[in-house]
Every structure is written in structure tokens, then in C-alpha cells.
Design an enzyme around this catalytic site. Sequence first.
Site, short mmCIF file in Angstrom:
data_model
loop_
_atom_site.label_atom_id
_atom_site.label_comp_id
_atom_site.label_asym_id
_atom_site.label_seq_id
_atom_site.Cartn_x
_atom_site.Cartn_y
_atom_site.Cartn_z
N LYS A 54 0.84 -1.20 0.00
CA LYS A 54 0.00 0.00 0.00
C LYS A 54 0.88 1.26 0.00
O LYS A 54 0.62 2.21 -0.73
CB LYS A 54 -0.95 -0.01 1.20
N GLN A 98 -4.77 -1.55 9.38
CA GLN A 98 -4.69 -2.89 8.76
C GLN A 98 -5.30 -3.93 9.70
O GLN A 98 -4.98 -3.96 10.89
CB GLN A 98 -3.23 -3.22 8.43
N ASP A 121 -11.10 2.61 3.66
CA ASP A 121 -11.44 1.18 3.57
C ASP A 121 -12.93 0.98 3.33
O ASP A 121 -13.36 -0.09 2.90
CB ASP A 121 -11.09 0.47 4.89
N1 GUN Z 1 -7.15 -6.98 5.96
C1 GUN Z 1 -7.50 -7.74 4.90
N2 GUN Z 1 -8.03 -6.96 3.93
C2 GUN Z 1 -8.03 -5.70 4.40
C3 GUN Z 1 -8.43 -4.46 3.84
O1 GUN Z 1 -8.95 -4.35 2.73
N3 GUN Z 1 -8.23 -3.37 4.64
C4 GUN Z 1 -7.70 -3.46 5.89
N4 GUN Z 1 -7.57 -2.34 6.58
N5 GUN Z 1 -7.31 -4.59 6.42
C5 GUN Z 1 -7.46 -5.71 5.67
#
Ligand code: GUN
Length: 284
Positions: A54, A98, A121
Site C-alpha cells: 500500500k 490494517q 477502507d
Molecule cells: N485486511 C485484509 N483486507 C483488508 C483491507 O482491505 N483493509 C484493511 N484495513 N485490512 C485488511
Amino acid sequence: MTAQIIDGKAVSVKCLDKIAAEVAKRTAENKRPPCLAVILVGDNPASHVYVRNKKNACEKVGFRSLSYEKSADFSEAELLALINELNNDDTVDGILVQLPVPDHIDSQKIIERIRPDKDVDGFHPYNIGRLAVKMPLMRPCTPKGVMTMLAEYGIDVKGKNVTIVGQSNIVGRPQALEMLMNRATITVCHTATKDLPAEVGRADIVVAAVGRPNCIKGEWIKDGAVVIDVGINRLENGKLCGDVEFATAREKASYITPVPGGVGPMTIASLLENTLEAAKLHDK
Ligand code: GUN
């Protein structure tokens, strides 16, 4: 029939190029670059990889990124305080924690602390609710990425029977809302589903979001169906594989996404799109 591969990596590169061009235009107009704050608590190895990807993607398109990597004993109160600080910082457009977070932290409490207009998100109940009433603000990244990819390949979901396997808050449920918003007829399967092979076999489009390697059998797929595999599973030999038995499913489907190189890169592309959208909201 041998399915055409849906190249999510290529579609994501196209999205990133478009975003980078918009960032350059903003700079020419003396607007600041979008800024994403990424918070990681603990030492989940997969999460470290996702967070690194990211941050790298932010760099590629010219975003500013802030990174907070905290040890597993970071408390819930400390995390809430950090989110408060970022909520109140006018130079931060997007905040991402996350998941999963360590067990002593209530993930729903964390999600609900992030300001909805910074919730890139799209997990806050406000954003899920807006999607449910067809007025989305921040759309959850993976389901949004799936819709972008389908549109890019000219696959119209309107009137199609779509079976989604998995009912998570991150993928299955918002994917159902995305499909419904686009007038598909949706079925959502989970562990209480009576006859999974039959539900999959009826589908014009299958979205697999289970998290178990090869659990959707190729022989279940209807001839000519579109198969979207959201699963990213690491096998004992270190290789990645999806939720769908790829080789057999490919012989039945018209289109199929590979793992890796399918949905995964689209999740990041959607995250950057959301962050750019958030920055535009904050311009005003
Ligand atoms: N963990 C697995 N997929 C995601 C996601 O799309 N965003 C976040 N913040 N955590 C995750």
C-alpha cells in the site's frame, strides 16, 4: 471452453496511471497531494506485506503516506488516541488500520472511530449503510475493485445470477451490495448453506471470498460463467493460490481471475481511488 484470463494487474496499472495524472494536475493547480495514513499493530507477516504494498503504491502515484507501525502491545486506548489525532489533522485524507488487529483490541470500535470521510477502507457502518441505500461515499476496496475489473472487461452484471461465497464484512456483504446496486440477482453463501455446489452451479458470475485454498471445485462451475477469485491463500510450499480450483474451473468458465494477479492488485487501486476522492472532499 477455456476461459479468458482477467488481468487484474493490468487493470490496476491503468487505474494507477489515471490517479497519477490527477495528482499531477492537482500539483499544477497548487493543491496538495492526497495523504494516506496507514496503521499496523502487531507482527502479522501477511499484514506487513500488504502494508508495504500500500505504501509503495502511494509513492508510485505521488501521494504522501504516513506510516505507524506499532508493537503487539499497543493498547486500544493508544490506538483510539492516534485515530483521534489523524481525524483532526487537516493534512490527512485517508486513515487505514490494517486488519486483523491483536485480540485485546476491539476492531469494530476502531473502525467506528475513523471519520467516515477519511474511512478509505469503507468499513464504517456509515459507509456500508450509504452503499446499502445506493448512495455510496467510500466503497469497500475489494468489492469495488471487482466491479471496476468487470466493467473494464465489458461484463455487465445487470440481470445476472451472482453467487457470492463468503459473508464477511470486508468482502462478501459489501460485494452483495455492489452487485445489487448494479441490478444483479444475488445469492450469498456461508457455512449454513445447504447445497453449495448447486448454488455455485446456478451462477452466471461466481465471487469466491472464503479464504480456503481450492474449496470451490471447477466441476461446480456452470459452462460459460465468470469466476472471480478473491482468495489469497499461502500453501505449505510457499506458493499462493485462490479459493477456486483454477485449472478445472478455467475449462468451464468464460472469464476467470488468476491468483496472484487478479483481484489483489485491484484492492490497492481502489484504496488509492478512495484516497483521491477523500482529498477532493477535503478540498472544499
Ligand atoms: N485486511 C485484509 N483486507 C483488508 C483491507 O482491505 N483493509 C484493511 N484495513 N485490512 C485488511
